[in-house]
Design a protein around this motif. Sequence first.
Motif, PDB file in Angstrom:
ATOM      1  N   VAL A  49      31.464  31.856  29.562  1.00 16.94           N
ATOM      2  CA  VAL A  49      32.866  31.645  29.928  1.00 16.94           C
ATOM      3  C   VAL A  49      33.297  30.242  29.497  1.00 16.94           C
ATOM      4  CG1 VAL A  49      34.471  31.384  31.862  1.00 16.94           C
ATOM      5  CG2 VAL A  49      32.928  33.361  31.762  1.00 16.94           C
ATOM      6  N   ASP A  52      33.877  30.037  25.742  1.00 22.16           N
ATOM      7  CA  ASP A  52      35.155  30.642  25.366  1.00 22.16           C
ATOM      8  C   ASP A  52      36.337  29.773  25.780  1.00 22.16           C
ATOM      9  OD1 ASP A  52      37.021  32.833  24.562  1.00 22.16           O
ATOM     10  OD2 ASP A  52      37.429  32.804  26.711  1.00 22.16           O
ATOM     11  N   LEU A  53      36.338  29.268  27.001  1.00 20.46           N
ATOM     12  CA  LEU A  53      37.498  28.523  27.484  1.00 20.46           C
ATOM     13  C   LEU A  53      37.614  27.141  26.846  1.00 20.46           C
ATOM     14  CD1 LEU A  53      37.694  29.512  31.261  1.00 20.46           C
ATOM     15  CD2 LEU A  53      38.939  30.466  29.317  1.00 20.46           C
ATOM     16  N   HIS A  86      42.359  37.540  29.820  1.00 18.51           N
ATOM     17  CA  HIS A  86      41.497  36.448  30.264  1.00 18.51           C
ATOM     18  C   HIS A  86      41.184  36.549  31.759  1.00 18.51           C
ATOM     19  CE1 HIS A  86      42.265  34.908  26.312  1.00 18.51           C
ATOM     20  NE2 HIS A  86      41.272  34.074  26.513  1.00 18.51           N
ATOM     21  N   GLN A  88      38.414  35.812  33.134  1.00 22.49           N
ATOM     22  CA  GLN A  88      37.224  35.006  33.400  1.00 22.49           C
ATOM     23  C   GLN A  88      37.103  34.522  34.848  1.00 22.49           C
ATOM     24  OE1 GLN A  88      39.049  34.867  30.642  1.00 22.49           O
ATOM     25  NE2 GLN A  88      37.880  34.158  28.887  1.00 22.49           N
ATOM     26  N   LEU A  91      35.083  37.112  36.538  1.00 22.85           N
ATOM     27  CA  LEU A  91      33.677  37.088  36.119  1.00 22.85           C
ATOM     28  C   LEU A  91      32.933  35.963  36.834  1.00 22.85           C
ATOM     29  CD1 LEU A  91      33.982  37.680  32.273  1.00 22.85           C
ATOM     30  CD2 LEU A  91      33.164  39.290  34.004  1.00 22.85           C
ATOM     31  N   LEU A  92      33.573  34.808  36.922  1.00 22.85           N
ATOM     32  CA  LEU A  92      32.919  33.687  37.588  1.00 22.85           C
ATOM     33  C   LEU A  92      32.786  33.915  39.089  1.00 22.85           C
ATOM     34  CD1 LEU A  92      34.370  30.689  35.581  1.00 22.85           C
ATOM     35  CD2 LEU A  92      32.088  31.715  35.433  1.00 22.85           C
ATOM     36  N   LEU A 154      37.402  24.778  35.662  1.00 18.39           N
ATOM     37  CA  LEU A 154      37.942  26.100  35.341  1.00 18.39           C
ATOM     38  C   LEU A 154      39.463  26.132  35.239  1.00 18.39           C
ATOM     39  CD1 LEU A 154      37.699  29.158  34.873  1.00 18.39           C
ATOM     40  CD2 LEU A 154      37.533  29.439  37.352  1.00 18.39           C
TER      41      LEU A 154
END
Length: 174
Positions: A49, A52-53, A86, A88, A91-92, A154
Amino acid sequence: MDRGLVGPGADPAERGLVYGTAAAGTGLAVAAVAPAAPPLWAVALVGLVAFDLFGGAAANATAAAKRAFHAPGRTARHHLGFVAAHGQPFLLALAVPGLGWVAAAVLYALALAGAVAVTAAPGAVRRPVAFSATALALGVTTVTVDVPGELAWLAPVLFVKLLLGHLLPEESRG
């Protein structure tokens, strides 16, 4: 043609900057989460992640990405779809116990709301709307969302990547 993380037609400097930022961000994120001793799969997911970010935040500011994302025929629907993809934060939330589902939903909703505001804004004010949406999303996140310290990166990186990087076209230089 390999599009990779950067975009078609990226020059070596753009690729180096983007992949360097992705690698540095990944290292930072993994180093931040490792002391919490999560399972290896969770560390790997945080790393993916982050790659990607962080890489995407740099990539979306490149001329190559601007050409691709803001080419003729690209519409608000394309941009909103990119932002919506997105997920994410969710996911996190699976990988880092301190990030709850409500916090993930708030981060995701702020990114989507900001994207709607930016894409709905007239071209002349799109840039200040994007900065306003990013500043307000960061303010809301900082004040109301419980994000564990190891994921403090994040929200800022997510909002920079999507609201400032992806949604803003290249400004013409006059």
